[in-house]
Design an enzyme around this catalytic site. Sequence first.
Site: not given
Ligand code: IPE
Ligand code: IPE
Ligand code: MG
Length: 233
Positions: A16, A18, A20-21, A33, A61, A63-64, A188
């Site tokens: 998790d 990517n 915000r980074w 990403h 996920s 949910e993504n 998550s």
């Molecule tokens: C969890 O991260 C899913 C993956 C790392 C693929 P999310 O960024 O989707 O989780 P939430 O929404 O903060 O719970």
């Molecule tokens: C995790 O990083 C990657 C996936 C969920 C695919 P995020 O995209 O969730 O990064 P943040 O949490 O928004 O920083």
């Molecule tokens: Mg995330």
Amino acid sequence: MRKLDKLPTHIGFIMDGNGRWATRRGMPRKFGHKKGADVLEKIVDYCFSLGIKYVSCFAFSTENWKRPKEEVDYIFSLLREYIKNQNNKNKAKDNKIKIRTMGDLTKIPADLQEEIIKIQQDTCKYDDFVLNIAMNYGGRDDVVNACNTLIKEGKTNINEQDISNALYTKGMPDPDFIIRTAGDVRLSNFMLYQSAYAELYFTKTYWPDFSPKKLNKALQNYAKRNRKFGKVN
Ligand code: IPE
Ligand code: IPE
Ligand code: MG
């Protein structure tokens, strides 16, 4: 690094942070990403070099799908590149790594499904190391899918082992250690059934900044834990 005497057999990564980074650097989320995918490759290699046999990573996920289509498409393009690279460079084959996936693949792009089938067929005979990529994966979906599989098989009086055997992780041991990067303290929907006795580790480091050195620190923490599994000691 000092010798790690207690390594997990199965390690899971909730990758998790990517987005915000990238945002912190004033860049679009996709840069995070991209860097995240490079880090994944390094970390997986490092885990296997240490002798960790099973590596599971949460790439997308259930949910993504709620994210903007452009971001979803980009994540799948990175996954496509990752799997294609494994196919083309024979990387998995040369290193005798079995590639597995978990999640409902019927919803992911058709060409990626084909690449996955190919790599799974090509590497199914290997057993030294296993890379398990979670794509369109949800722990709840995993259990629901397992229940439907057992119903179809006509099973009654199901027990815990029956469910384990019907999960996407069939044949793999439960994860011993789950690392989540980027500061949020939650699962998550990652491996909910399998993680009943997993040791959990949360770090504020965003996934693109994660490194073998940071993994060593986490593994040293793991080695000190007293896993009791309900017993006295
Ligand atoms: C969890 O991260 C899913 C993956 C790392 C693929 P999310 O960024 O989707 O989780 P939430 O929404 O903060 O719970
Ligand atoms: C995790 O990083 C990657 C996936 C969920 C695919 P995020 O995209 O969730 O990064 P943040 O949490 O928004 O920083
Ligand atoms: Mg995330």
